[in-house]
Every structure is written in C-alpha cells, then in structure tokens.
Design an enzyme around this catalytic site. Sequence first.
Site, PDB file in Angstrom:
ATOM      1  N   GLU A  10       0.807  -1.219   0.000  1.00 33.40           N
ATOM      2  CA  GLU A  10       0.000   0.000   0.000  1.00 33.40           C
ATOM      3  C   GLU A  10       0.843   1.274   0.000  1.00 33.40           C
ATOM      4  O   GLU A  10       0.389   2.330  -0.382  1.00 33.40           O
ATOM      5  CB  GLU A  10      -0.949  -0.011   1.210  1.00 33.40           C
ATOM      6  CG  GLU A  10      -2.009   1.073   1.142  1.00 33.40           C
ATOM      7  CD  GLU A  10      -3.242   0.746   1.961  1.00 33.40           C
ATOM      8  OE1 GLU A  10      -3.694  -0.427   1.923  1.00 33.40           O
ATOM      9  OE2 GLU A  10      -3.768   1.648   2.636  1.00 33.40           O
ATOM     10  N   ASP A 114      -2.785  -3.265   2.742  1.00 31.58           N
ATOM     11  CA  ASP A 114      -3.167  -3.347   4.152  1.00 31.58           C
ATOM     12  C   ASP A 114      -4.419  -4.208   4.294  1.00 31.58           C
ATOM     13  O   ASP A 114      -5.302  -4.193   3.443  1.00 31.58           O
ATOM     14  CB  ASP A 114      -3.475  -1.943   4.695  1.00 31.58           C
ATOM     15  CG  ASP A 114      -2.221  -1.087   4.801  1.00 31.58           C
ATOM     16  OD1 ASP A 114      -1.140  -1.591   4.436  1.00 31.58           O
ATOM     17  OD2 ASP A 114      -2.348   0.072   5.223  1.00 31.58           O
ATOM     18  N   ASP A 116      -7.344  -4.248   5.568  1.00 30.10           N
ATOM     19  CA  ASP A 116      -8.597  -3.642   6.010  1.00 30.10           C
ATOM     20  C   ASP A 116      -9.438  -3.388   4.763  1.00 30.10           C
ATOM     21  O   ASP A 116      -9.005  -3.669   3.650  1.00 30.10           O
ATOM     22  CB  ASP A 116      -8.336  -2.339   6.791  1.00 30.10           C
ATOM     23  CG  ASP A 116      -7.438  -1.369   6.027  1.00 30.10           C
ATOM     24  OD1 ASP A 116      -7.400  -1.433   4.779  1.00 30.10           O
ATOM     25  OD2 ASP A 116      -6.768  -0.547   6.677  1.00 30.10           O
ATOM     26  N   TYR A 330       6.501   3.786  12.085  1.00 27.62           N
ATOM     27  CA  TYR A 330       5.368   4.291  11.308  1.00 27.62           C
ATOM     28  C   TYR A 330       4.289   4.885  12.224  1.00 27.62           C
ATOM     29  O   TYR A 330       3.808   4.220  13.135  1.00 27.62           O
ATOM     30  CB  TYR A 330       4.788   3.140  10.480  1.00 27.62           C
ATOM     31  CG  TYR A 330       3.806   3.613   9.463  1.00 27.62           C
ATOM     32  CD1 TYR A 330       4.234   4.330   8.364  1.00 27.62           C
ATOM     33  CD2 TYR A 330       2.456   3.361   9.605  1.00 27.62           C
ATOM     34  CE1 TYR A 330       3.349   4.787   7.432  1.00 27.62           C
ATOM     35  CE2 TYR A 330       1.550   3.812   8.679  1.00 27.62           C
ATOM     36  CZ  TYR A 330       2.005   4.535   7.589  1.00 27.62           C
ATOM     37  OH  TYR A 330       1.116   4.995   6.672  1.00 27.62           O
TER      38      TYR A 330
END
Length: 855
Positions: A10, A114, A116, A330
């Site tokens: 991503e 990712d 999600d 991050y």
Amino acid sequence: MKCTVLLVAEKPSLSQSIAQILSNGKAHSRRSFLDVHEWSGSFRGQSAHFKMTSVMGHVMSIDFPPKYQNWETTDPASLFDAPTIKSESNPKAHVCKHLQQEARGCTHLVLWLDCDREGENICFEVIENTVKWMARVPGQQVFRARFSAISAPEITAAMEMLGEPNRCEALAVDARQELDLKCGVAFTRFQTRFFQGKYGNLDASVISYGPCQTPTLAFCVQRHQIMTAFQPEDFWSVRPHISKAGQRIDVEWGRGRLFDQGAAQLFQQLVKEARMMRCTSISSKEERRQRPHGLNTVEMLKIASSGLGMAPAQAMRTAEVLYTSGYLSYPRTESSAYPPGFDFQEVLDEMRRHPIWGDYAQHLMGTFTPPKGGNDVGDHPPITPIASATEAELGGGDTWRLYDYVARHFLGSLSPDCTFTRTTALLSAGQEVFSATGTSPKRPGFTAVMPWRAVEGEPLPPLQEGEALPITEVDLKQGKTSPPDYLTESELIGLMEKHGIGTDASIAVHINNICERNYVSIQAGRRVVPTELGITLVRGYQLIDQELCLPQVRAHVEKQIGLIAEGKAEKEAVVLHTLDQFAQKFRYFVTKIDRMDALFEASFSPLASSGKVLSKCGKCLRYMKLISVRPMRIYCPTCEEVLNLPQGGTVKLYKGLECPLDGYEIVLFSLSGPDGKTYALCPFCYNNPPFEGAHKVSGQGAGGKAGMPCTLCPHTGCPHSFMRMRVTACPECEEGTVVLDPVSGPKWRMDCNTCSFLIYLPETLHAVKLSKKRCQECESAMLRLDFKRGASPLPDGAADITACVVCNELVAKLCTAKHGRSYVNRRRGSGRRGRGRRGRGRGRDANPLLSFRDF
DNA sequence: GCAAGGTC
C-alpha cells in the site's frame, strides 16, 4: 518454467520492509515512478523472479463528471442520481502508468495491501492496472496475502497461505465513497449557495457539510449548549480543621455537599459542639497505576494536544517527519499492543545510547517484562523510537518534544507498574462521618521515566484507631456548581474515536477542517470553542433534522455498507436505498431551510445593512455596496444582486468609467503584496462573461470564484479590454497576454493577464500609451514612451519614442521583468522553445501575437 | 469552491 511475480504493497515503506523479509535481505532496489525491489526465489514450487513495489494509498478518486461541476447550473438535488467517475488520485505520481509498466511480462500478482476494507478496495484498483498487461498463464494468477503484522514470521506465513482478494469488502468501500460524495457535496453546495452572499458579516466562502466534519462540530456545539443551559446552584459543606503532629489533615464530609444552607448550618453546629474528632477505623491498601500500553496514533494525538499543546494536524506532520528521517516507527497505527515477536531488545539497545534515558534503558534491558494488554489490530506495531536522538540533533521544538514523548512512552510501556499505598481513615464527630486519605509511594515504576504521571498526594500523619483529635475550627464552605468547560481537543478526539467518526489517519483532518471553515476556534488550553457560525449551523440542523449532525449518520452508513462487506446485500441495492434516504432528508432540509435562515438572520446582519457605497449598478443605476469582509463582493441593495470579486486585494472606483456592454461602473482591483498587479473589471462581466469561452482568471485567496476581468475580455469596442491593451504574448505562461497597466504610473508596468509575470518599464518615463502600430518583427503592439524632461535615455536625447519593448534593445534593457526568467536574456536565447503558439489559448487573438519565446 | 479515505 520460470515465472515473474509482481507484489504490490500500500505504501513504499511497506514494500521495502516486506521485500526485505521475503528476500532475506537480498533484494536489489531500483527507482521508477515508485521504488521496485527485485530478487529471485521460488513461487509455488517454481523458480521465480520477484518484483515488489507499491502504490501510495488509493489509486483512484471518485468525483462527478464535468457536467455536474458547475455550482450555478447544477441542482444539488440532482447529484443523488448523478453518475460518478473515477480518476487517478494523484496524476503527478503516475501510479497507474507505474503499475502497468511493471506488470508487463509478469505471470502472477500478489496483493500485499493493508488488511482492512480500504486495502481490499485498493487491491482491485491494482488489479485494474495490472492484469490486462500481464502475461497469460494457466491457473490462478492473482493472489491476496493476508498478514496481521510486519514481522518475518507473519509475512513468510502469509506468502505460504495466499488467498484471493475479497470483492465484497472492496464494493463496500465503493459504496461508502459514493454515499459520502453525493451526500456531502449536495448539502454543501445547497447551503453554501443559500447563505453565501446573503449576510454581510458572514465570513465563510464555503459552508460545508460532511458525515464526519458535521458530527465533529456538533460535539463541540453540544458542549456549548450544555454550558449555556447550565444553572449554577449554591451548596455548602462542613469542613472541620484538625491536625496531628503539626500536620494538617484534610477531611471530606461523608454527606459531600448540601444544597440547603439551613441544614448545613445545623450540621456545622453539631460538629462544633462535638469538639473532638475520633478516628473510627484506619486501613491501608496497595494500589497500582498501570504502565501505558503501546502508543497508537489516536493516543499520540490526544497527548500531543493535551500534554504538548500541539494541534493534531501538526502532531501528524511532525511524526511523519520523524518517521521519514528514521527516528520513529510508522506513525499511523491503531494497534496499542506490540505484536508477538516484537524486538524490544533492539529498540532498548538503541535507546541505551541516549544521554538522558540511556541508563534507564540499559537497566530495562535485563529486567523488563513484555507488555500485555492493549489491542493488536494487525496494521502496524505501536509507535516507538527507532534511533536515538538528542534535542540538538532534532533541532529542538515540536520535533524534539514529540520524539521525547514517544521515547518515554515506549520505555514506560516496558517498565513496571507504579505502586503506592493508599491509607484511608474514617473519623467521626457528633454523628457526622468524615474521611481522610493519604498516599505514599512504594515503587515509581514507569513514572520514573514519565514523571508527569507520578502519584500525587501526601501520606497521612500516623493515626491510631480510637484516637481523638481536637477540632480547632469548623468551616461552612460555600460553593457553586459550575458548568463543564469547552471540550478540550483531546476530549474531542476521544469522542470521535468512541463514535467511529473518522479514522486514525483522518481524525486530525476533520478537526483541521472545522477550524479552517471557521466553525470552531482553538482557545487557551487547546479547548475547542464553536464560533457563531458553527453554533448557528448546528442549531439549524437540530431544528430541521437532528440526525443530520449526529454521529449516527456515519454509523448508519457504516452499518449499511457492512452488509455489502459481509456479502449479505448487493452493493447497488444498498447504495440506491441509502441514497434515497439521504435524498429524502435533503429535500426535507431544502423545504425547511428557512428555519435555519431565521437563526442566521438573528446572528448575522443582512447585506442591505452592511457595506460601503462603491459603484453604480448597470441595471437600476443606483449605487452598489462593497462588502469588504471575506469573501469580498459587491451587493446591489435595489436589485438584491450579489456580484463576486477577486480575493486577496482591494477595489476602488475607476474614474467613473462605465462598461460599454452593460453600463456597470468599472472598478480597479489591486492584488495585495509587493508587485501585486492592478486591473480593471466590470463587476457584472466578471461574474457573467459576455463571450462564450472567454477565459477566466481564478480569484486569488480563499473562496475566490473564477471571473473575467477586463484584461481577459475580448471585446474589441471597449477601451479596457485586453484586445485594446494587449502588448504581446506572455513569455512565462501558456495562455497569457501581457497588457499595459494604464494606471500604474509613475512606475509604469505591464502585467500578464493570467500569471504573475510583470515587466517594469523604464523608470524615467513620464507617460506611456499604446500605439496603434505593430512591430514589424514580432507583431507586438508598440508603445509610445514619453520620458521625463532631461531624463531621456535615447541616444539623441529625444523626449519620446514609439518602440517595440521586445525588439528595441535599448528599451528592452531598461525594463525589468519579475516573476519570470529575465526576458532580456531570453529573447536572444536558445531559439524556439516548446510548441508553436498559433491558434492556442482560449480567448486569445485570432491572429495571435508572437511571444518572446518565439525568438 | 464541495466529502472521506488512503498516503507524501
């Protein structure tokens, strides 16, 4: 047979770390539009070449087609049924091209987005830009990696257990995008157009509505409403004074406080008469204050606001800088639990070098227990320091303070809990019961490194059960109940999180939004105080349709799209149904807007009563008024017409000249700042360009609408039009024409009618006029230059000359170009550049002038 | 000029 596998993450940082893990550190990196990491290995039993790259978040964005972009001609209600289009989110990054390029010749695609819903949606955006370009081979070609942490075991396991992307989850995101867009834009355009220009002191250019920003605002306004509705009440409390061994003991009355003064006085009397206070029981208990969990984004934003006084948007920016320069991990994560296998030793080892907490980290290395608790969402680990840095290395300021906090929080999360002993004594006087508590620290634990979390309070003096202490005095303390204060930003973040408004990555954006729209302002202590406009809006929603500003709007949408994600409902059906609900709400809102308008009327002054008389209206021939609060505009009280103006400057009357097209008086607009240009405009033409296709200049500054000033007007009969004032094509921009500024004397100048390019003419000029003659060489309009007496730079001392400022070298050398490369040097430069200029540019001369560039 | 969601 060898296969080529394309892997896509991503964001660049993740593609780098995943490639690192999958290749055992053997990947070679190269730069394309985005980084690509390559290595060799095997894939599903075949020898394979791997190429890992990334996108940068969503590849595409949703919007309405151009036909629906005009605020004047599009009925906002029609937006609910309007088509939508997707276009590249960030065309400059060339993500689509990058993917297509890298996909060429690949046999397999592995999606590492990712895990999600948004990531699932991006999977399909990637598929759209890769599969068509890949080689065809038999069998499954597209795979989805599912991972819950960026750790070697997780990543290698995910590569072994590849699945397929989930279309339902991706469709749920498409549905959300369409609903947010249609609903947000329809309400925003409607209420903006309704209120804009109606009130003189309403300083907002856009009155936006959104399923996240509006409930966020409503939280702030609700608190304001509680505060205004609050009725303070008097209360009384009995406070006996006692002490032991010279130490005063603070006691709390068992009845707390009474709202009846007479009764309180009675108790005061009883206690006074008792004279002594007896200790009836004493007990001690060990209590603990838990060390913090791992730090996630929302928690960081809360503390940055409440502890460091930093705006969430600023905190995010700072954290990102620290991340990209390798000091922090991050910074966008929901996880507050460290993933299994997290290498605490590595971080501690690095922290050991730190001059302030190095010793503490060293000590923790041998003694810490891995943190338990918190929540591992599987996105990224909690935010931790990566490299040791001092205040000087980070340049102090917010950067250092945020880093300092994150580092201490990390060390705190590995430290023992803080423990202390709480002693409670019960005391009685007369029949009344009182209590006193004392605390004494036992083990500081994490508070050693996070001293602001240390336990406060003092120990009680030694007391014995049954012991009696003399009461020296009995106060009757009077107080008033007080309303809560405005929400702190940190509390607001907490409310947003609780109600699912926004995400860890967008919470800061929404708060920033309502600040920028002038709905709230941040006051001392980072409290969020709604403005008159913010309060009026929310009260309006409450009067018309309460639900519009409640967090349930979002929750409802989430629930609906959840059905799609779970495969329980068709996307089309859900979208149509939900759109229908919103469209109904919208229509109702439109019919009841006068309720909100009534509130606006009470809070803002109508245009008719504000503004200064400026220029004549071409329709009624009466004077119009200038509203100088932003957005600056002109208002005709007779015709009830509002005319927009460019922003970021001032206007004044232009010698009472009239526009030959519509009779409106022309005004002069001067852009603020050094070298700000001045140009004439007819207020009516500016808003209603009389010529099809005449090109517009966008207003400078906030909320400026594009309009057409005289310098862009192609009218050949009007002395102010660019047709009459043009000198030559702009050497800086594609479309502009350099026009003479007829009022710029004594510092005569010419400006581009499109960009900020300008040329100062020779300083010793007395007057300048456009000549009817054209330069034989370049077709530029020639200027008649009158020099001041005795200041002529001309060889023969002549007082005037009619010359081409481009081709007459003597004159050109005396001119100064700004906001562009020096045109004097360029005109004899490298020859023709770029495309020829003939026939290009809207609103340009049919027989276009040559530009400086063409020499 | 408009939403919210990714990320830079």
